[in-house]
Design a protein around this motif. Structure first.
Motif, PDB file in Angstrom:
ATOM      1  N   TYR A 186       0.873  -1.184   0.000  1.00  0.00           N
ATOM      2  CA  TYR A 186       0.000   0.000   0.000  1.00  0.00           C
ATOM      3  C   TYR A 186       0.903   1.226   0.000  1.00  0.00           C
ATOM      4  N   GLN A 187       1.002   1.891  -1.132  1.00  0.00           N
ATOM      5  CA  GLN A 187       1.996   2.941  -1.329  1.00  0.00           C
ATOM      6  C   GLN A 187       1.373   4.329  -1.255  1.00  0.00           C
ATOM      7  N   MET A 188       2.138   5.284  -0.716  1.00  0.00           N
ATOM      8  CA  MET A 188       1.738   6.689  -0.794  1.00  0.00           C
ATOM      9  C   MET A 188       2.359   7.259  -2.066  1.00  0.00           C
ATOM     10  N   VAL A 189       1.567   7.310  -3.124  1.00  0.00           N
ATOM     11  CA  VAL A 189       2.095   7.691  -4.424  1.00  0.00           C
ATOM     12  C   VAL A 189       0.984   8.318  -5.261  1.00  0.00           C
ATOM     13  N   ASP A 190       1.365   9.198  -6.167  1.00  0.00           N
ATOM     14  CA  ASP A 190       0.434   9.809  -7.119  1.00  0.00           C
ATOM     15  C   ASP A 190       0.326   8.875  -8.330  1.00  0.00           C
ATOM     16  N   SER A 191      -0.825   8.266  -8.516  1.00  0.00           N
ATOM     17  CA  SER A 191      -0.997   7.302  -9.607  1.00  0.00           C
ATOM     18  C   SER A 191      -0.738   7.945 -10.968  1.00  0.00           C
ATOM     19  N   PHE A 192      -1.171   9.196 -11.150  1.00  0.00           N
ATOM     20  CA  PHE A 192      -0.947   9.871 -12.429  1.00  0.00           C
ATOM     21  C   PHE A 192       0.558   9.992 -12.730  1.00  0.00           C
ATOM     22  N   GLU A 193       1.300  10.401 -11.697  1.00  0.00           N
ATOM     23  CA  GLU A 193       2.736  10.561 -11.895  1.00  0.00           C
ATOM     24  C   GLU A 193       3.401   9.210 -12.165  1.00  0.00           C
ATOM     25  N   LYS A 194       2.931   8.179 -11.478  1.00  0.00           N
ATOM     26  CA  LYS A 194       3.495   6.847 -11.676  1.00  0.00           C
ATOM     27  C   LYS A 194       3.266   6.367 -13.109  1.00  0.00           C
ATOM     28  N   TRP A 195       2.096   6.685 -13.666  1.00  0.00           N
ATOM     29  CA  TRP A 195       1.794   6.244 -15.030  1.00  0.00           C
ATOM     30  C   TRP A 195       2.672   6.961 -16.062  1.00  0.00           C
ATOM     31  N   THR A 196       3.225   8.122 -15.675  1.00  0.00           N
ATOM     32  CA  THR A 196       4.082   8.857 -16.595  1.00  0.00           C
ATOM     33  C   THR A 196       5.279   8.000 -17.010  1.00  0.00           C
ATOM     34  N   PHE A 197       5.758   7.178 -16.075  1.00  0.00           N
ATOM     35  CA  PHE A 197       6.889   6.297 -16.355  1.00  0.00           C
ATOM     36  C   PHE A 197       6.332   4.910 -16.666  1.00  0.00           C
ATOM     37  N   ARG A 198       6.394   4.539 -17.906  1.00  0.00           N
ATOM     38  CA  ARG A 198       5.790   3.290 -18.354  1.00  0.00           C
ATOM     39  C   ARG A 198       6.390   2.100 -17.634  1.00  0.00           C
ATOM     40  N   THR A 199       5.568   1.132 -17.324  1.00  0.00           N
ATOM     41  CA  THR A 199       6.004  -0.060 -16.612  1.00  0.00           C
ATOM     42  C   THR A 199       5.501  -1.298 -17.334  1.00  0.00           C
ATOM     43  N   THR A 200       6.210  -2.391 -17.127  1.00  0.00           N
ATOM     44  CA  THR A 200       5.799  -3.662 -17.744  1.00  0.00           C
ATOM     45  C   THR A 200       4.897  -4.467 -16.822  1.00  0.00           C
ATOM     46  N   ALA A 201       4.681  -3.969 -15.602  1.00  0.00           N
ATOM     47  CA  ALA A 201       3.850  -4.703 -14.634  1.00  0.00           C
ATOM     48  C   ALA A 201       2.419  -4.813 -15.147  1.00  0.00           C
ATOM     49  N   LYS A 202       1.844  -6.008 -15.041  1.00  0.00           N
ATOM     50  CA  LYS A 202       0.459  -6.255 -15.435  1.00  0.00           C
ATOM     51  C   LYS A 202      -0.270  -6.936 -14.290  1.00  0.00           C
ATOM     52  N   TYR A 203      -1.572  -6.725 -14.221  1.00  0.00           N
ATOM     53  CA  TYR A 203      -2.358  -7.233 -13.097  1.00  0.00           C
ATOM     54  C   TYR A 203      -3.517  -8.094 -13.605  1.00  0.00           C
ATOM     55  N   ASP A 204      -3.891  -9.084 -12.766  1.00  0.00           N
ATOM     56  CA  ASP A 204      -5.004  -9.970 -13.102  1.00  0.00           C
ATOM     57  C   ASP A 204      -6.345  -9.307 -12.818  1.00  0.00           C
ATOM     58  N   PHE A 205      -6.353  -8.442 -11.792  1.00  0.00           N
ATOM     59  CA  PHE A 205      -7.618  -7.803 -11.390  1.00  0.00           C
ATOM     60  C   PHE A 205      -7.312  -6.367 -10.977  1.00  0.00           C
TER      61      PHE A 205
END
Length: 835
Positions: A204-223
């Motif tokens: 459970y992270q204290m992070v700005d989701s918009f800012e995190k999306w700025t840096f593309r990631t390869t992580a994928k989720y099932d749900f």
């Protein structure tokens, strides 16, 4: 939960806060209380029970933390909570710990999590700590997670996690990853997860989701599941990828949030999220492009319309959208209408009926759900509103269906022309007909006003229809020499093809239920429900031969007139119109004489008391006859008593006559109420705190500039003062200002175009089983704190004059009120809105 022990704890905490007044902010106190509940739940406070009174418990808390085997507790204390603990006064912490140490082990063992949530509910909603939108209703949480397959190991992504509600009941088979930007919300959410014993692998992270999306990631989720912030604006300079996104635009982040989170979903994965109605019917090109992409590729499985007012922070109507990242060409979308599956605890708080909703979703067939193909959705221009596809049968015969004619074939729309004049009589929605008797108007009585770009001239006889109201309000305009205009933003004007349809028959038909059902099916909007011209022209009307039309018209008009005549007779009988006129006349006749009589009697008493009684000390004991008990003083007291009684009666009738002077004018209601609240705040004599909630989220979403009522400022001010003064005089018993609170809340119903203004206080409730009839009856008094018996009646009369209604809710009634509030006075007004 053990209500008796819970009540004792709550009373103790409130008393402490009132008595000592914490020296830290409400947010810091919320965090510290949450931390103490966690320590008490983990048994880490038990070593403090035998401490001497003079020990510095701030140091002892550190020792309790050191006993923990949970590194998360130690890290949270060291990095976030220790600084708060060091700032709280020693005496306050000592008394606070005494309250928590008195809680029984059984209570903590059975109800720790529930108690934690109750404290959050009170803190976040009643006092506005942190972000109130973070407090997600339990039923909504369970409904969202019902789509998650927890029987196998999956990766679960939860952006905009709030207080980590979606994580609380997930098993260890789930690898949960939540994100929250607000620091206090994140910290309390972290403590909440520990109280609920969430698995240690949960992130459970204290992070700005918009800012995190700025840096593309390869992580994928099932749900993926989330309840996002609605309709927020973005700063494109901080989001470089916004320029490259097909669906992102800075003015509204809805489509960007949905598309970016969908990019995090692995093939075959499921995404379930809360969406405002506005996204479903939005015609903005980015929103529409995203909806078309989802529909054409078969990514949307279900769209579920939820009841209104199920969120804590806004009255917005919302939906759940279920996506599956498996392309399914030519697949169908399941639309589900769950809007009526609701427990209405009060006018403010609605709860989803969870079991019934889940059962409806799982059923194979039900009249409240329907599978809809791509072509039908495309023909509706990718409008995904549930009401567009699930609607009631029109309830008309097959014979009448044969006479169906589309609206567009019966009228000729009036062409828009540029306005030349600067002023004129402008017809607005409120000026249209409200019934089936006075539907012919010439608008002679409308005041001349400034004309703006939305005005269009009415030059010939026309049919006017409201496009922004729950009904069409059909009105026949009879042309005259005046310059009459109409607001084409909210009114559709056309000329009837009278060779095809009788104009009066047409108006009557447009008011019937089968037409209204078609209107409801096509309406869009959550702030102001409206129907587009394109949809309006597709409405179908029963149009038999002109001869049959006239016969039906006369029969229907006769029935309507008879019904209204019966109502008028009943009203005359119930209200005694003749007697009221006579009372009004008598009041004028005797008011002046009564004033002179009371003045003369007062002077007579003064003469007796200051001059006569000194010469005749036994005057008060004089009698007409020795055999009669009544004395001179007795007669004086009776005269004074009866004069005062007559004066009160005449004064009361005077209030009725004053009410006849009410003059209704347009008022910016939000501004008026806000100014009133500010005026009350600035009074020096207040024994209470006052706050106002105008639901900025709802107004912001739909860019509403003004909510306008037709009102009389003076009488509204008197009515508001009446409510405030009654709370001061009769509800609040404590002189402690911090214990006495009044909250003003505006609740909007943009379907019916009304606003409800609630005055809620923490004082004594109304007498048990106190009825609305008793509350509004003149002279009615009840309970130890009873007033003069006019207040409720006066409020009722003012609201009647404003075409509104009065209501009340209190903690003694069946509905009750949440938190420590006791009574709510509810004033509901019809409104117009300006966008």
């Amino acid at each position: 939960m053990d209500s008796k022990e819970y009540l004792q704890i709550v009373v103790g905490l409130r008393t402490l806060k009132i008595r000592l007044q914490s020296n830290v902010s409400d947010e810091d106190l919320l965090v510290f209380n949450s931390f103490l509940i966690l320590l008490r739940k983990d048994g880490l406070l038990n070593s403090l029970k035998g401490d001497a009174p003079d020990i510095d418990h701030r140091l002892r808390i550190q020792e309790c933390v050191d006993l923990s085997t949970n590194d998360e507790i130690k890290n949270l204390y060291a990095n976030h909570i220790k600084s708060i603990c060091e700032r709280i006064r020693k005496l306050y912490i000592k008394d606070l710990l005494r309250i928590y140490l008195r809680i029984s082990d059984d209570f903590i063992q059975n109800y720790a999590a529930e108690f934690f949530d109750e404290q959050l509910q009170t803190a976040f909603l009643s006092k506005g700590n942190a972000d109130s939108s973070a407090m997600q209703p339990k039923e909504l949480t369970d409904l969202l997670n019902s789509f998650c397959n927890t029987e196998q190991i999956i990766n679960y992504y939860n952006p905009f996690a709030g207080l980590a509600s979606l994580a609380l009941k997930l098993p260890q088979t789930v690898n949960y990853c939540g994100e929250e930007i607000h620091s206090t919300t994140w910290l309390v959410g972290k403590l909440r997860m520990l109280v609920y014993d969430c698995p240690p692998n949960f992130e459970y992270q204290m992070v700005d989701s918009f800012e995190k999306w700025t840096f593309r990631t390869t992580a994928k989720y099932d749900f993926i599941s989330f309840n996002p912030p609605f309709n927020i604006k973005l700063d494109s300079s901080n989001l470089p990828y916004l320029k490259d996104s097909l669906y992102g635009y800075s003015r509204n982040a809805n489509s960007l949030i949905i598309s970016e989170t969908f990019n995090q979903l692995r093939p075959g994965g499921t995404m379930v999220f809360v969406s405002p109605n506005s996204f479903l019917f939005s015609e903005e090109k980015h929103d529409k492009a995203l909806k078309e992409y989802f529909v054409q590729n078969g990514y949307i499985e279900k769209i579920i319309a939820l009841p209104e007012r199920v969120l804590n922070f806004t009255s917005l109507s919302v939906n759940i959208i279920v996506l599956n990242n498996t392309p399914r060409l030519n697949s169908k979308i399941e639309f589900i209408n769950a809007t009526e599956l609701v427990n209405k605890e009060s006018s403010k708080i609605h709860k989803i009926l969870l079991e019934q909703t889940i059962e409806l979703i799982s059923e194979e067939s039900n009249k409240l759900k329907r599978l809809v193909g791509v072509e039908e959705i495309k023909s509706n221009d990718y409008n995904l509103s549930v009401n567009r596809y699930i609607y009631d049968d029109l309830g008309i015969s097959e014979e009448d269906k044969k006479n169906f004619v589309q609206f567009k074939n019966l009228v000729r729309p009036i062409v828009r022309k540029k306005v030349i004049e600067s002023t004129g009589k402008l017809v607005k929605m409120r000026d249209l007909s409200e019934d089936l008797i006075t539907f012919v108007k010439n608008f002679q009585n409308i005041n001349i006003s400034e004309l703006k770009g939305f005005a269009n001239k009415l030059e010939n006889n026309s049919l006017l229809l409201s496009t922004t109201w729950k009904t069409l309000k059909p009105t026949l305009f009879e042309s005259n020499s005046d310059n009459i205009y109409y607001d084409y933003n909210s009114i559709f004007a056309c000329q009837i093809k009278e060779d095809k349809v009788d104009k009066e028959y047409f108006v009557l038909e447009l008011s019937k239920e089968y037409v209204q059902k078609q209107i409801d099916q096509r309406r869009v909007g959550t702030a102001q429900s409206r129907i587009t011209l394109k949809d309006l022209l597709q409405i179908k009307i029963i149009v038999p031969s002109l001869e049959v039309q006239k016969k039906r018209k006369y029969l229907y008009q006769e029935s309507v007139i008879n019904e209204h005549q019966a109502k008028i007779k009943e009203l005359m009988l119930n209200y005694g119109i003749d007697l009221a006129d006579e009372n009004s006349f008598l009041r004028h006749q005797i008011a002046g004489t009564l004033k002179n009589l009371r003045g003369s009697f007062s002077k007579l008493k003064q003469i007796i008391e200051e001059q006569v009684i000194n010469e005749l000390p036994s005057l008060y004991s004089y009698k007409v006859n020795p055999k009669i008990d009544s004395t001179f003083l007795d007669y004086l007291k009776r005269i004074e008593r009866d004069l005062n009684s007559v004066h009160d009666s005449v004064k009361s009738v005077g209030v009725e006559l004053n009410l006849l002077t009410i003059k209704l004018q347009p008022i910016n209601f939000i501004k008026f109420v806000s100014n009133y609240a500010e005026e009350i705040k600035n009074r020096n004599s207040n024994r209470f705190d006052i706050k106002i909630d105008i639901d900025k989220e709802l107004l912001k979403e739909h860019e509403i500039k003004e909510v306008v009522i037709q009102g009389d400022r003076n009488f509204l001010h008197q009515a508001f003062n009446n409510i405030i003064e009654n709370a001061e005089r009769h509800a609040f018993s404590s002189s402690d200002k911090s214990n006495n609170r009044i909250e003003l809340e505006l609740i909007y119903d943009f379907e019916d175009l009304t606003v409800q203004l609630d005055f809620t206080n923490t004082g004594k409730p109304m007498p048990e089983n106190y009825s609305y009839e008793a509350f509004t009856r003149k002279g009615s008094k009840a309970g130890a704190n009873a007033g003069d018996g006019v207040g409720g009646w006066f409020l009722h009369e003012v609201m009647e004059k404003h075409n509104g209604k009065l209501g009340f809710t209190d903690e003694t009634g069946r509905e009750g009120i949440k938190g420590d509030y006791a009574t709510t006075i509810e004033l509901t007004f019809p409104i117009e809105i300006k966008i």
